[in-house]
Design an enzyme around this catalytic site. Structure first.
Site, mmCIF file in Angstrom:
data_model
loop_
_atom_site.group_PDB
_atom_site.id
_atom_site.type_symbol
_atom_site.label_atom_id
_atom_site.label_comp_id
_atom_site.label_asym_id
_atom_site.label_seq_id
_atom_site.Cartn_x
_atom_site.Cartn_y
_atom_site.Cartn_z
ATOM 1 C CB SER A 54 -1.009 -0.007 1.194
ATOM 2 O OG SER A 54 -1.782 -1.287 1.211
ATOM 3 C CG HIS B 261 2.875 2.130 -4.564
ATOM 4 N ND1 HIS B 261 3.822 2.995 -4.157
ATOM 5 C CD2 HIS B 261 3.259 0.988 -4.071
ATOM 6 C CE1 HIS B 261 5.051 2.389 -3.571
ATOM 7 N NE2 HIS B 261 4.601 1.058 -3.522
ATOM 8 C CG HIS C 199 8.560 0.745 -2.579
ATOM 9 N ND1 HIS C 199 8.945 0.471 -3.735
ATOM 10 C CD2 HIS C 199 7.667 0.202 -2.173
ATOM 11 C CE1 HIS C 199 8.059 -0.521 -4.352
ATOM 12 N NE2 HIS C 199 7.135 -0.623 -3.173
#
Length: 329
Positions: A55, A57, A215
Site C-alpha cells: 500500500s 501507491h 518506495h
C-alpha cells in the site's frame, strides 16, 4: 508526522474498508486474507488478471479493479509486499476457466511471493514482470524497478482479456507493452512512512532527487533544483536513450504525480514533455496526467512514454470502469 490516522496497525484495514464502501458498485473486499476483487463475475473463459503490491501507491492497484482492467488486487502493508496466501486466495476467487495472469512489479518481495502463489495455484497461470524504471541500468543486480508503466500494461492487457484473448496472448501482449514503455521519476521531497514517522531521506529545499523509486528510495543523483524545463529535459533524455522513438512514432505520454504535487504543476510537466517529443517528430496520441502510482506524500512526479501502434491504441481506448480509471462505459 501529521497524518489522518488512528493507528499504524489499523491503517490498511480502515483504508481498504473505506475504499470498498466508496466503490461498492464495482468491488468487493475480502478480509481474510485481504484482496479486492470485481463485484460482477466475468464471462466464463476470461483470463483473470491479478496484480498487487505494498500500500502507499494508491490508486495502484486496487483503484484499477473492474471492467477492462484487473479482476483482483492484493494490497500489502505500506511499502510491503502482499503475501502468497493473499495472491492464491485472490486467484482462486476470480479464476473463471481462462487461467490467471499475474502482473508483477520488479521488486524482490513481490516477485518471490507471486512465484510462490503461482506454484501453489492449481490452474493455468503465467506472469508478466514490469521493469520500466530507466533510472537504473539494465545490468542492475536486482533489475529495473516496476513503476508507473504498470498501469499502462494493466489497462492494455485488461482490454485484451475483456475481449477474450487467451492466456498466452495476454502474456505476450503484456511483455510487448513493457518493452515499449519507459519511466523515470524526480522528487522534491521524501515521503513519510507511517510506521517510521519521519521522512525516509533528507533533502534540502534547493535540491532534487533524480531517479527516485516509488518506495521512498533515493535516486541515482541528488542535484541542485532547477527550472521545470531543464528537469523535464533530463527525464525525456533518459527515456529516449532507452526507447529511441523515431520521427513519426505514435506514443502515449503519462505524467504521474507521487502524491503531493498539485495538478497545475503536473500539467506544466506534461506540456513541456509533449513539446520536447513533438519537436523531435514523436506524435503524442494519448495522454494521462494525475496521481496514479503514488509514493504516499512525496512531492515529485514521473514521466512515462509508451510507444504505440493502432492495435495498442485501440486497446487503450477500450471501455474501462474502475474506481480511478474509467471511460467508454
Amino acid at each position: 508526522m501529521k497524518k489522518f490516522i488512528n493507528s499504524v496497525d489499523t491503517l490498511l484495514e480502515e483504508s481498504l474498508s473505506g475504499f470498498a464502501k466508496a466503490h461498492a458498485d464495482i468491488v468487493q473486499l475480502n478480509r481474510q486474507p485481504y484482496f479486492v476483487k470485481r463485484k460482477q463475475r466475468t464471462l466464463s473463459g476470461k483470463v483473470a488478471l491479478i496484480s498487487g503490491g505494498g500500500s502507499g501507491h494508491e490508486p495502484l492497484h486496487i483503484g484499477f479493479v473492474g471492467t477492462g482492467m484487473l479482476d483482483a488486487a492484493c494490497p500489502g502493508q505500506v511499502f510491503t509486499s502482499p503475501t502468497p496466501d493473499q495472491m492464491l486466495a485472490a486467484a482462486q476467487a476470480v479464476e473463471n476457466g481462462g487461467g490467471v495472469l499475474f502482473i508483477v512489479k520488479n521488486y524482490a518481495g513481490d516477485v518471490m511471493n507471486f512465484e510462490i502463489a503461482a506454484e501453489m495455484l492449481e490452474c493455468a497461470n503465467a506472469s508478466i514482470l514490469i521493469d520500466d524504471d530507466v533510472s537504473l541500468p539494465k545490468n542492475h543486480s536486482t533489475g529495473r524497478r516496476g513503476v508507473a508503466g504498470t498501469l499502462i500494461v494493466e489497462k492494455i492487457v485488461g482490454a485484451a482479456a475483456e475481449r477474450g484473448a487467451d492466456l498466452a496472448s495476454c502474456k505476450a501482449l503484456g511483455e510487448r507493452v513493457t518493452r515499449a514503455t519507459a519511466s523515470m521519476g524526480v522528487a522534491l521531497s521524501s515521503c513519510t512512512v507511517p510506521a517510521l514517522g519521519r521522512p525516509t531521506f533528507a533533502i534540502n529545499d534547493d535540491q532534487m532527487e533524480m531517479g527516485v523509486g516509488i518506495h521512498g528510495e533515493r535516486g541515482h543523483a541528488t542535484l541542485p533544483l532547477t527550472n521545470a524545463k531543464e528537469i523535464v529535459a533530463q527525464l525525456v533524455n533518459a527515456i529516449n536513450e532507452e526507447l529511441a522513438p523515431q520521427k513519426g512514432q505514435t506514443a502515449l505520454l503519462h505524467v504521474n504525480g507521487f502524491g503531493s504535487t498539485p495538478l497545475s504543476e503536473l500539467y506544466l510537466m506534461y506540456e513541456l514533455a509533449a513539446q520536447q517529443w513533438e519537436n523531435h517528430g514523436v506524435k503524442i496520441a494519448r495522454s494521462l496526467v494525475g496521481n496514479y502510482t503514488t509514493s504516499l506524500d512525496m512531492a515529485g512526479c514521473s514521466i512515462t512514454l509508451s510507444l504505440m501502434d493502432d492495435e495498442l491504441l485501440a486497446l487503450w481506448d477500450a471501455p474501462v470502469h474502475t474506481a480511478n480509471l474509467r471511460w467508454g462505459c
